[in-house]
Write an enzyme that holds these catalytic residues in place. Structure first.
Site, PDB file in Angstrom:
ATOM      1  N   SER A 170       0.843  -1.194   0.000  1.00  0.00           N
ATOM      2  CA  SER A 170       0.000   0.000   0.000  1.00  0.00           C
ATOM      3  C   SER A 170       0.881   1.248   0.000  1.00  0.00           C
ATOM      4  O   SER A 170       2.054   1.178  -0.390  1.00  0.00           O
ATOM      5  CB  SER A 170      -0.931  -0.032   1.216  1.00  0.00           C
ATOM      6  OG  SER A 170      -1.926   0.960   1.098  1.00  0.00           O
ATOM      7  N   ASN A 171       0.355   2.381   0.405  1.00  0.00           N
ATOM      8  CA  ASN A 171       1.136   3.622   0.447  1.00  0.00           C
ATOM      9  C   ASN A 171       0.688   4.479   1.623  1.00  0.00           C
ATOM     10  O   ASN A 171      -0.206   4.086   2.377  1.00  0.00           O
ATOM     11  CB  ASN A 171       1.018   4.367  -0.892  1.00  0.00           C
ATOM     12  CG  ASN A 171      -0.428   4.691  -1.209  1.00  0.00           C
ATOM     13  OD1 ASN A 171      -1.071   5.425  -0.489  1.00  0.00           O
ATOM     14  ND2 ASN A 171      -0.939   4.107  -2.284  1.00  0.00           N
ATOM     15  N   ARG A 172       1.307   5.648   1.768  1.00  0.00           N
ATOM     16  CA  ARG A 172       1.094   6.457   2.980  1.00  0.00           C
ATOM     17  C   ARG A 172      -0.097   7.409   2.917  1.00  0.00           C
ATOM     18  O   ARG A 172      -0.230   8.279   3.758  1.00  0.00           O
ATOM     19  CB  ARG A 172       2.352   7.290   3.262  1.00  0.00           C
ATOM     20  CG  ARG A 172       3.557   6.471   3.612  1.00  0.00           C
ATOM     21  CD  ARG A 172       4.701   7.406   3.963  1.00  0.00           C
ATOM     22  NE  ARG A 172       5.968   6.710   3.943  1.00  0.00           N
ATOM     23  CZ  ARG A 172       6.415   5.933   4.920  1.00  0.00           C
ATOM     24  NH1 ARG A 172       5.678   5.760   6.003  1.00  0.00           N
ATOM     25  NH2 ARG A 172       7.573   5.343   4.817  1.00  0.00           N
TER      26      ARG A 172
END
Ligand code: C5P
Length: 205
Positions: free
Chosen positions: A22-24
């Site tokens: 995923s990402n931030r």
């Protein structure tokens, strides 16, 4: 009053039943855009990846996990909407294979994760835009403006709101709003709710 589709948050791409890529993205900007649209009397469909934010009262909220789920949910609503704000940080790639059992420690050593591209949601939806407004958001760490204009053209966006990596998870941010007509408006730095109101004003009027 128009009906607006907003995508927000990250997407989550499963590796096994408990692990993911995923990402931030916190979803703050997308949720702030949804609130800003509601405050101007518009109807909002908010399609969101997993975030720790509460959906604004009055929106039609759909929680999704992966990019493919996000695209499916968006497709269901796009035909009945007048505009799209694609704020989600969609994962560009997902693991080619998500295994059905939790990978054991000994299975991890030397393991190579093969990736495969995810669908580009805004690009897919903009192919059938038929005069409707499509606004994208871009986060660039280098050559931002040139790259954002390239994306605007390739993805057939009317506007692209550009920010830097410092915007991730932050309370305050700045945006450069570029228009397909060559326009260029700098907004902020300011808190994301105010920034979202200005983006909506600069794009939807
Ligand atoms: O990731 P990228 O910088 O290309 O994102 C630019 C725009 O495209 C954003 O509005 C983002 O929400 C959208 N996007 C998308 N589906 C993807 C990748 C990006 O809708 N797979």
């Amino acid at each position: 009053m128009v009906r607006v589709l907003v995508t927000a948050g990250p997407t989550v791409e499963a590796l096994d039943p408990v692990r993911f890529l995923s990402n931030r993205s916190s979803g703050r900007m997308g949720y702030a855009v949804a609130r800003a649209l509601l405050a101007r009397g518009h109807e909002v469909v908010l399609v969101s990846g997993p975030v720790s934010l509460r959906a604004p009262a009055g929106v039609t909220h759909l929680g999704v996990e992966s990019a493919r789920e996000m695209l499916r949910a968006c497709r269901d609503y796009w035909q009945d909407c007048d505009a799209l704000y694609a704020v989600a940080a969609v994962a560009d790639y997902r693991p080619k294979r998500a295994v059905l059992h939790k990978l054991k420690r000994h299975e991890g050593e030397g393991q190579v994760i093969e990736l495969t591209p995810n669908p580009d949601i805004v690009r897919t939806l903009a192919r059938s835009k038929q005069g409707r407004l499509v606004v994208g958001f871009a986060l660039e760490s280098r050559c931002g403006e040139v790259e954002a204009r390239r994306k605007m053209e390739v993805k057939k966006l009317d506007f692209v709101a550009l920010n830097g990596p410092e915007a991730q998870g932050a309370e305050r941010s700045s945006l450069l709003v570029l228009g397909a007509d060559g326009s260029r408006v700098e907004l902020g730095p300011t808190a994301k709710p105010g920034l979202a109101r200005r983006v909506v004003r600069a794009t939807l009027g």
